[in-house]
Write an enzyme that holds these catalytic residues in place. Structure first.
Site, PDB file in Angstrom:
ATOM      1  N   GLU A 110       0.761  -1.110   0.065  1.00 36.34           N
ATOM      2  CA  GLU A 110      -0.037   0.053  -0.113  1.00 36.34           C
ATOM      3  C   GLU A 110       0.780   1.144   0.134  1.00 36.34           C
ATOM      4  O   GLU A 110       1.619   1.466   1.020  1.00 36.34           O
ATOM      5  CB  GLU A 110      -0.930  -0.044   1.222  1.00 36.34           C
ATOM      6  CG  GLU A 110      -1.539  -1.305   1.545  1.00 36.34           C
ATOM      7  CD  GLU A 110      -2.524  -1.167   2.517  1.00 36.34           C
ATOM      8  OE1 GLU A 110      -3.083   0.166   2.740  1.00 36.34           O
ATOM      9  OE2 GLU A 110      -3.062  -2.085   3.082  1.00 36.34           O
ATOM     10  N   ILE A 141       1.024   8.422  -1.026  1.00 36.93           N
ATOM     11  CA  ILE A 141       1.792   9.532  -1.707  1.00 36.93           C
ATOM     12  C   ILE A 141       1.648  10.800  -0.916  1.00 36.93           C
ATOM     13  O   ILE A 141       0.889  11.433  -0.359  1.00 36.93           O
ATOM     14  CB  ILE A 141       1.157   9.665  -3.237  1.00 36.93           C
ATOM     15  CG1 ILE A 141       1.034   8.357  -3.783  1.00 36.93           C
ATOM     16  CG2 ILE A 141       1.915  10.875  -3.916  1.00 36.93           C
ATOM     17  CD1 ILE A 141       0.023   8.670  -5.098  1.00 36.93           C
ATOM     18  N   TYR A 156      -8.044   5.298  -8.984  1.00 35.30           N
ATOM     19  CA  TYR A 156      -8.376   3.873  -8.919  1.00 35.30           C
ATOM     20  C   TYR A 156      -8.371   3.591 -10.284  1.00 35.30           C
ATOM     21  O   TYR A 156      -8.598   4.353 -11.073  1.00 35.30           O
ATOM     22  CB  TYR A 156      -9.406   3.338  -8.532  1.00 35.30           C
ATOM     23  CG  TYR A 156     -10.051   3.468  -6.904  1.00 35.30           C
ATOM     24  CD1 TYR A 156      -9.074   2.648  -6.145  1.00 35.30           C
ATOM     25  CD2 TYR A 156     -10.618   4.513  -6.248  1.00 35.30           C
ATOM     26  CE1 TYR A 156      -9.188   2.711  -4.566  1.00 35.30           C
ATOM     27  CE2 TYR A 156     -10.782   4.446  -5.030  1.00 35.30           C
ATOM     28  CZ  TYR A 156     -10.140   3.665  -4.238  1.00 35.30           C
ATOM     29  OH  TYR A 156     -10.191   3.764  -2.737  1.00 35.30           O
TER      30      TYR A 156
HETATM   31  P1  ADP Z   1      -8.616   1.620  -0.373  1.00 37.05           P
HETATM   32  O1  ADP Z   1      -8.848   0.766   0.858  1.00 37.05           O
HETATM   33  O2  ADP Z   1      -9.543   1.354  -1.458  1.00 37.05           O
HETATM   34  O3  ADP Z   1      -7.130   1.373  -0.776  1.00 37.05           O
HETATM   35  P2  ADP Z   1      -7.974   3.966   0.796  1.00 37.05           P
HETATM   36  O4  ADP Z   1      -8.747   4.737   1.933  1.00 37.05           O
HETATM   37  O5  ADP Z   1      -6.626   3.323   1.263  1.00 37.05           O
HETATM   38  O6  ADP Z   1      -8.953   2.968   0.291  1.00 37.05           O
HETATM   39  O7  ADP Z   1      -7.697   5.146  -0.115  1.00 37.05           O
HETATM   40  C1  ADP Z   1      -6.815   4.915  -1.432  1.00 37.05           C
HETATM   41  C2  ADP Z   1      -7.286   5.688  -2.601  1.00 37.05           C
HETATM   42  O8  ADP Z   1      -7.278   7.087  -2.415  1.00 37.05           O
HETATM   43  C3  ADP Z   1      -6.213   5.351  -3.825  1.00 37.05           C
HETATM   44  O9  ADP Z   1      -6.540   4.080  -4.660  1.00 37.05           O
HETATM   45  C4  ADP Z   1      -6.473   6.618  -4.485  1.00 37.05           C
HETATM   46  O10 ADP Z   1      -7.330   6.574  -5.654  1.00 37.05           O
HETATM   47  C5  ADP Z   1      -6.638   7.874  -3.490  1.00 37.05           C
HETATM   48  N1  ADP Z   1      -5.730   8.741  -3.240  1.00 37.05           N
HETATM   49  C6  ADP Z   1      -6.057  10.000  -3.002  1.00 37.05           C
HETATM   50  N2  ADP Z   1      -4.714  10.522  -2.509  1.00 37.05           N
HETATM   51  C7  ADP Z   1      -3.831   9.649  -2.360  1.00 37.05           C
HETATM   52  C8  ADP Z   1      -2.555   9.866  -1.925  1.00 37.05           C
HETATM   53  N3  ADP Z   1      -2.096  10.767  -1.513  1.00 37.05           N
HETATM   54  N4  ADP Z   1      -1.656   8.419  -1.350  1.00 37.05           N
HETATM   55  C9  ADP Z   1      -2.812   7.466  -1.757  1.00 37.05           C
HETATM   56  N5  ADP Z   1      -3.865   7.272  -2.535  1.00 37.05           N
HETATM   57  C10 ADP Z   1      -4.648   8.496  -2.609  1.00 37.05           C
HETATM   58 MG    MG Z   2      -5.689   1.392   0.916  1.00 34.36          MG
END
Ligand code: ADP
Ligand code: MG
Length: 135
Positions: free
Chosen positions: A78, A81, A90
């Site tokens: 995981e 960023i 996504y």
């Molecule tokens: P999931 O359980 O689906 O991974 P998260 O709550 O971990 O959900 O959120 C991840 C999603 O958030 C990423 O797939 C991406 O689309 C979005 N996202 C937006 N900003 C960031 C960031 N700075 N780092 C990582 N993901 C981010």
């Molecule tokens: Mg996640």
């Protein structure tokens, strides 16, 4: 061993419960990307660089392993960023270069601390009255 390690894959939905709530979004990789990681890439927290698609390259931390909090049964990778974007990404391709394991960085800090604490000025604190505690 394998650092820097370059890999890319499509961003998939994770378990969806938690990271955003905790204020830490983590972009999840599909299982096959995780399965292809060399065995000597440290589990735990690693850091490096990441680009979403053909976008700008940013700093990142990536967690590799089994998240005990969520009782994950599969190994997950995981990426968080260190750059705020309003949009989810996504299905986009995440391009990642892992440059350093923070575990080995911490181990380096420990070795450095061991050396420094053997300096006379620090060793004398060990003998301070503060530690003369009566039983
Ligand atoms: P999931 O359980 O689906 O991974 P998260 O709550 O971990 O959900 O959120 C991840 C999603 O958030 C990423 O797939 C991406 O689309 C979005 N996202 C937006 N900003 C960031 C960031 N700075 N780092 C990582 N993901 C981010
Ligand atoms: Mg996640």
């Amino acid at each position: 061993g394998h650092l820097p390690y370059f890999c890319r894959g499509q961003v998939v939905h994770g378990f969806g419960h938690g990271s955003k709530l905790l204020g830490i979004c983590t972009a999840n990789f599909p299982e096959q990307v995780v399965d292809n990681l060399p065995a000597d890439i440290s589990t735990g927290i690693n850091c490096g660089w990441v680009g979403v698609g053909s976008g700008d390259v940013h700093k990142m931390v990536v967690s590799i392993g089994w998240n005990p909090y969520y009782k994950n049964t599969n190994k997950a990778m995981e990426t968080c960023i260190m750059h705020t974007s309003k949009e989810d990404f996504y299905k986009e391709i995440l391009n990642v270069a892992i440059v350093e394991s923070l575990i080995s960085a911490i181990q380096g800090d420990i070795e450095e601390a061991k050396k420094r604490l053997d300096l006379p000025e620090h060793l004398k604190i060990k003998e301070d009255n503060f530690f003369q505690v009566s039983k």
